[in-house]
Design an enzyme around this catalytic site. Structure first.
Site, PDB file in Angstrom:
ATOM      1  N   ALA A 190       1.039  -1.062   0.033  1.00 12.53           N
ATOM      2  CA  ALA A 190      -0.050  -0.250  -0.102  1.00 12.53           C
ATOM      3  C   ALA A 190       0.936   1.204  -0.032  1.00 12.53           C
ATOM      4  O   ALA A 190       0.682   2.373  -0.866  1.00 12.53           O
ATOM      5  CB  ALA A 190      -0.884  -0.011   1.124  1.00 12.53           C
ATOM      6  N   CYS A 234      10.794  -1.167  -7.877  1.00 13.11           N
ATOM      7  CA  CYS A 234       9.564  -1.728  -7.034  1.00 13.11           C
ATOM      8  C   CYS A 234       8.209  -1.027  -7.303  1.00 13.11           C
ATOM      9  O   CYS A 234       7.315  -1.838  -7.230  1.00 13.11           O
ATOM     10  CB  CYS A 234       9.988  -1.463  -5.669  1.00 13.11           C
ATOM     11  SG  CYS A 234      11.115  -2.667  -4.978  1.00 13.11           S
TER      12      CYS A 234
HETATM   13  N1  LIG Z   1      15.666  -1.993  -3.868  1.00 12.28           N
HETATM   14  C1  LIG Z   1      15.046  -1.367  -3.051  1.00 12.28           C
HETATM   15  O1  LIG Z   1      15.190  -0.082  -2.888  1.00 12.28           O
HETATM   16  C2  LIG Z   1      13.870  -2.101  -2.298  1.00 12.28           C
HETATM   17  C3  LIG Z   1      13.652  -3.477  -2.241  1.00 12.28           C
HETATM   18  N2  LIG Z   1      12.883  -4.057  -1.751  1.00 12.28           N
HETATM   19  C4  LIG Z   1      12.373  -5.480  -1.646  1.00 12.28           C
HETATM   20  O2  LIG Z   1      13.463  -6.098  -1.221  1.00 12.28           O
HETATM   21  C5  LIG Z   1      13.734  -7.360  -2.176  1.00 12.28           C
HETATM   22  C6  LIG Z   1      15.165  -7.396  -2.764  1.00 12.28           C
HETATM   23  O3  LIG Z   1      15.332  -6.552  -3.518  1.00 12.28           O
HETATM   24  P1  LIG Z   1      16.775  -5.910  -3.960  1.00 12.28           P
HETATM   25  O4  LIG Z   1      17.614  -5.792  -2.744  1.00 12.28           O
HETATM   26  O5  LIG Z   1      16.470  -4.346  -4.612  1.00 12.28           O
HETATM   27  O6  LIG Z   1      17.013  -7.046  -4.855  1.00 12.28           O
HETATM   28  P2  LIG Z   1      18.577  -7.431  -5.504  1.00 12.28           P
HETATM   29  O7  LIG Z   1      18.276  -8.067  -6.806  1.00 12.28           O
HETATM   30  O8  LIG Z   1      19.367  -6.291  -5.480  1.00 12.28           O
HETATM   31  O9  LIG Z   1      19.148  -8.558  -4.512  1.00 12.28           O
HETATM   32  C7  LIG Z   1      18.517  -9.684  -4.203  1.00 12.28           C
HETATM   33  C8  LIG Z   1      19.683 -10.852  -4.109  1.00 12.28           C
HETATM   34  O10 LIG Z   1      19.069 -12.030  -3.701  1.00 12.28           O
HETATM   35  C9  LIG Z   1      20.029 -13.177  -4.223  1.00 12.28           C
HETATM   36  N3  LIG Z   1      19.353 -14.431  -4.184  1.00 12.28           N
HETATM   37  C10 LIG Z   1      18.115 -14.725  -4.903  1.00 12.28           C
HETATM   38  N4  LIG Z   1      17.729 -15.926  -4.391  1.00 12.28           N
HETATM   39  C11 LIG Z   1      18.715 -16.402  -3.342  1.00 12.28           C
HETATM   40  C12 LIG Z   1      18.789 -17.560  -2.844  1.00 12.28           C
HETATM   41  N5  LIG Z   1      17.978 -18.507  -2.767  1.00 12.28           N
HETATM   42  N6  LIG Z   1      19.881 -17.656  -1.953  1.00 12.28           N
HETATM   43  C13 LIG Z   1      20.767 -16.892  -1.747  1.00 12.28           C
HETATM   44  N7  LIG Z   1      20.615 -15.345  -2.261  1.00 12.28           N
HETATM   45  C14 LIG Z   1      19.610 -15.239  -3.279  1.00 12.28           C
HETATM   46  C15 LIG Z   1      20.563 -12.581  -5.400  1.00 12.28           C
HETATM   47  O11 LIG Z   1      21.599 -13.074  -6.241  1.00 12.28           O
HETATM   48  C16 LIG Z   1      20.542 -11.095  -5.272  1.00 12.28           C
HETATM   49  O12 LIG Z   1      21.852 -10.715  -4.935  1.00 12.28           O
HETATM   50  C17 LIG Z   1      12.535  -7.380  -3.175  1.00 12.28           C
HETATM   51  O13 LIG Z   1      11.588  -7.995  -2.806  1.00 12.28           O
HETATM   52  C18 LIG Z   1      12.301  -5.946  -3.362  1.00 12.28           C
HETATM   53  O14 LIG Z   1      10.995  -5.811  -3.569  1.00 12.28           O
HETATM   54  C19 LIG Z   1      12.114  -3.205  -0.512  1.00 12.28           C
HETATM   55  C20 LIG Z   1      12.262  -1.932  -0.247  1.00 12.28           C
HETATM   56  C21 LIG Z   1      13.293  -1.395  -1.295  1.00 12.28           C
HETATM   57  O1  LIG Z   2      10.218  -0.776  -2.207  1.00  9.71           O
HETATM   58  C1  LIG Z   2      10.917  -0.150  -2.720  1.00  9.71           C
HETATM   59  O2  LIG Z   2      11.547  -0.422  -3.460  1.00  9.71           O
HETATM   60  C2  LIG Z   2      11.088   1.542  -2.374  1.00  9.71           C
HETATM   61  O3  LIG Z   2      10.447   2.157  -3.522  1.00  9.71           O
HETATM   62  C3  LIG Z   2      10.602   3.734  -3.497  1.00  9.71           C
HETATM   63  O4  LIG Z   2      12.196   3.869  -3.175  1.00  9.71           O
HETATM   64  P1  LIG Z   2      13.108   4.124  -4.602  1.00  9.71           P
HETATM   65  O5  LIG Z   2      12.329   3.316  -5.449  1.00  9.71           O
HETATM   66  O6  LIG Z   2      14.221   3.555  -4.452  1.00  9.71           O
HETATM   67  O7  LIG Z   2      13.117   5.584  -4.860  1.00  9.71           O
HETATM   68  P2  LIG Z   2      12.026   6.890  -4.951  1.00  9.71           P
HETATM   69  O8  LIG Z   2      12.775   8.130  -4.514  1.00  9.71           O
HETATM   70  O9  LIG Z   2      10.900   6.389  -4.282  1.00  9.71           O
HETATM   71  O10 LIG Z   2      11.934   7.115  -6.421  1.00  9.71           O
HETATM   72  C4  LIG Z   2      11.103   6.263  -7.182  1.00  9.71           C
HETATM   73  C5  LIG Z   2      10.924   6.697  -8.675  1.00  9.71           C
HETATM   74  O11 LIG Z   2       9.894   7.737  -8.614  1.00  9.71           O
HETATM   75  C6  LIG Z   2      10.455   9.278  -9.336  1.00  9.71           C
HETATM   76  N1  LIG Z   2       9.980  10.289  -8.319  1.00  9.71           N
HETATM   77  C7  LIG Z   2      10.057  10.269  -6.994  1.00  9.71           C
HETATM   78  C8  LIG Z   2       9.419  11.420  -6.623  1.00  9.71           C
HETATM   79  C9  LIG Z   2       8.735  12.553  -7.143  1.00  9.71           C
HETATM   80  O12 LIG Z   2       8.202  13.404  -6.678  1.00  9.71           O
HETATM   81  N2  LIG Z   2       8.909  12.421  -8.614  1.00  9.71           N
HETATM   82  C10 LIG Z   2       9.272  11.142  -9.186  1.00  9.71           C
HETATM   83  O13 LIG Z   2       9.032  11.168 -10.540  1.00  9.71           O
HETATM   84  C11 LIG Z   2      12.023   8.864  -8.941  1.00  9.71           C
HETATM   85  O14 LIG Z   2      12.668   9.787  -9.813  1.00  9.71           O
HETATM   86  C12 LIG Z   2      12.131   7.499  -9.365  1.00  9.71           C
HETATM   87  O15 LIG Z   2      12.267   7.157 -10.651  1.00  9.71           O
HETATM   88  C13 LIG Z   2       9.943   4.059  -2.143  1.00  9.71           C
HETATM   89  O16 LIG Z   2      10.289   5.497  -1.935  1.00  9.71           O
HETATM   90  C14 LIG Z   2      10.634   3.393  -0.852  1.00  9.71           C
HETATM   91  O17 LIG Z   2       9.873   3.752   0.313  1.00  9.71           O
HETATM   92  C15 LIG Z   2      10.526   1.842  -1.015  1.00  9.71           C
HETATM   93  O18 LIG Z   2      11.056   1.227  -0.086  1.00  9.71           O
END
Ligand SMILES: NC(=O)C1=CN([C@@H]2O[C@H](COP(=O)(O)OP(=O)(O)OC[C@H]3O[C@@H](n4cnc5c(N)ncnc54)[C@H](O)[C@@H]3O)[C@@H](O)[C@H]2O)C=CC1
Ligand SMILES: O=C(O)[C@H]1O[C@H](OP(=O)(O)OP(=O)(O)OC[C@H]2O[C@@H](n3ccc(=O)[nH]c3=O)[C@H](O)[C@@H]2O)[C@H](O)[C@@H](O)[C@@H]1O
Length: 480
Positions: free
Chosen positions: A218, A272
């Site tokens: 959400a 995401c």
């Molecule tokens: N990127 C972001 O800013 C955010 C991501 N999330 C969530 O967190 C989760 C992870 O996202 P990221 O860190 O961005 O992904 P990422 O792709 O950077 O990292 C995931 C890692 O998990 C590893 N992996 C996959 N399967 C595995 C296994 N069975 N055993 C060990 N390692 C394994 C992969 O090799 C990879 O390095 C996703 O569900 C995403 O939606 C949540 C908040 C923020």
């Molecule tokens: O679940 C996730 O992966 C994360 O997704 C976003 O974080 P992130 O995608 O890293 O970055 P944001 O700052 O949210 O920006 C997302 C996209 O929206 C765009 N954006 C952001 C703000 C805005 O006012 N306008 C706009 O176009 C950014 O340029 C970017 O392309 C959320 O902000 C995090 O709280 C969340 O944890």
């Protein structure tokens, strides 16, 4: 000593665990991953992700109480608390393809935990997952439990890339969902104690499992919805002569609305927002709520509309064709201060321009040529699988060159598109850029980085998202 193991050394697992290790010197934190190159990079001076402040945190704790390893099973077996932070991409085939979350990686992590565990474990969902995932994970673990007690918690992560360390140091809230049984409450308390080392108690929210899982979806849906709302208004601004920055400022001054996340752009990107909304849409559909599903689907539709509207502006302004013309693209990452390109709007814009046969020259301070070529060649959603499972790099696009300098990218170009809001793009010498471009010289600012009036004084024809249109652009078709 409490031992934490985090499965998945990515954008979430790496920084989150580094901060836990920094703030809790008495806890041993091991981050494990199946991808050896990633773990090698975490153990080197060149960390696998660029995130301001991350190097310092890792340097302080690595080798002290923070470790990175490929020995997944050993560290899982030894841990008291296991965070699972693996990929949860959108399914590309089968039931729910294009919408549902693919829980393959999560399930395999859960099965491995069940296989190797010899003591009770708290298993924490850190990845963003569909609501009710904890129930499925619980079933996998308990059916293979060999008498071991597992408690599943949902502890979604809210950090944003580019500000991850800041967000982790001072989170708006930490959310922990658990079972409302005595064992469940004990597990919630144990995790709460970890965060309580640095997060004030009133910022640690505890809920039931399903509320925690759903709150994450959400929250991302609400955030993305704000961007689609302001982007929808940006189109109307261009049609009427209103200025989207002024409108957003006036709207955001209402304390019930607030000023953040109202920057009009070429579209939101990142790994995401789209994935999580598609997942939310799918869950609504599965629960017999098509109206709710359609409501959220619209957030993505407007985002797609915004990207194609931008491409149409570029092409229609330049005499309805960019065939053979050099177009400079400044910025490829999905936002500033990150090298992450997952679902960046730049991919769609470049595809649109390539579809019209442009020659593209790209500069981004943090993104490599290899990454850009892979991104442009990759199929929808393939990018979100672990790197070693992604398709191998196919032949590069000949019409795309990647350079390491904004002046080089713009030299001889007919048009220039700004697709990421890197600070350095504000400070460029636009007179010099103008002098070296073909005339008429066009700037298409997808991030409202430049001052359109100043650039017009230099001689550019300028399009800025949601800003009053240049005389040149008026009456030109620009709808998607
Ligand atoms: N990127 C972001 O800013 C955010 C991501 N999330 C969530 O967190 C989760 C992870 O996202 P990221 O860190 O961005 O992904 P990422 O792709 O950077 O990292 C995931 C890692 O998990 C590893 N992996 C996959 N399967 C595995 C296994 N069975 N055993 C060990 N390692 C394994 C992969 O090799 C990879 O390095 C996703 O569900 C995403 O939606 C949540 C908040 C923020
Ligand atoms: O679940 C996730 O992966 C994360 O997704 C976003 O974080 P992130 O995608 O890293 O970055 P944001 O700052 O949210 O920006 C997302 C996209 O929206 C765009 N954006 C952001 C703000 C805005 O006012 N306008 C706009 O176009 C950014 O340029 C970017 O392309 C959320 O902000 C995090 O709280 C969340 O944890």
């Amino acid at each position: 000593m409490v031992k934490i193991c985090c499965i998945g050394a990515g954008y979430v697992g790496g920084p989150t665990m580094a901060v836990i290790a920094l703030k809790c010197p008495a806890i041993e934190v091991v981050v494990v991953d199946i991808a050896k190159p990633r773990i090698d990079a975490w153990n080197s001076d060149q960390l696998p992700i660029y995130e301001p402040g991350l190097d310092e945190v890792v340097k302080e704790c690595r080798g002290r109480n923070l470790f990175f390893s490929t020995d997944v099973e050993k560290h899982v077996a030894e841990a008291d608390i296991i965070f699972v932070s693996v990929n949860t991409p959108t399914k590309t085939r089968g039931l729910g393809a294009g919408k549902a979350a693919d829980l393959t990686y999560w399930e395999s992590a859960a099965r491995m935990i069940a296989d190797v565990s010899k003591s009770d474990k708290i298993v924490v969902e850190k990845s963003t997952v569909p609501v009710k995932t904890a129930e499925a994970i619980e079933k996998i673990l308990t059916h293979n439990s060999k008498g071991i007690n597992y408690q599943i918690l949902s502890n979604p992560e809210f950090l944003a890339e580019g500000t991850a360390i800041e967000d982790l140091f001072k989170p708006d809230r930490v959310l922990i969902g658990g079972r409302e049984t005595p064992e469940g409450k004990k597990a919630v308390q144990a995790l709460k104690e970890v965060y309580a080392h640095w997060v004030p108690e009133d910022r640690i929210i505890t809920t039931n499992l399903w509320s925690a899982e759903l709150s994450k979806l959400a929250a991302n849906a609400f955030l993305a919805q704000r961007i689609s709302s302001v982007n929808a208004i940006s189109a109307l601004c261009e049609a009427t002569g209103a200025n989207v920055s002024e409108v957003a400022y006036a709207v955001g001054k209402d304390s019930r609305i607030g000023p953040k996340f109202l920057n009009a752009s070429v579209g939101f990107g990142g790994s995401c927002f789209q994935k999580d909304i598609l997942n939310l849409v799918y869950i609504c559909e599965c629960n017999g709520l098509p109206e709710v599903a359609n409501y959220w689907k619209q957030v993505i539709k407007i985002n797609d509309y915004q990207k194609s509207r931008f491409v149409n502006r570029v092409v229609s302004s330049m005499f309805n064709t960019v065939s053979g013309k050099k177009i400079a693209v400044l910025g490829f990452a999905f936002k500033k201060d990150t090298g992450d390109t997952r679902e960046t709007p730049a991919i769609d814009v470049c595809h649109g321009l390539l579809g019209d046969k442009a020659q593209i020259s790209i500069y981004d301070p943090q993104v490599t040529e290899d990454q850009i070529q892979r991104d442009l060649a990759m199929g929808k959603f393939d990018w979100d699988h672990p790197r070693h499972l992604q398709p191998t790099s196919p032949t590069a696009f000949k019409q795309v060159s990647v350079v390491w300098d904004a002046y080089e990218a713009t030299k001889g170009a007919h048009g220039l598109c700004i697709l990421t809001e890197w600070d350095e793009f504000k400070a460029l010498d636009y007179q010099k850029i103008f002098d070296n471009m073909q005339k008429p010289a066009f700037v298409f600012d997808g991030r409202n980085v430049v001052d359109p009036e100043k650039l017009r004084e230099i001689g550019f024809i300028v399009y800025s998202i949601g800003k009053p249109l240049d005389a040149w652009l008026k009456d030109m078709p620009a709808v998607a």
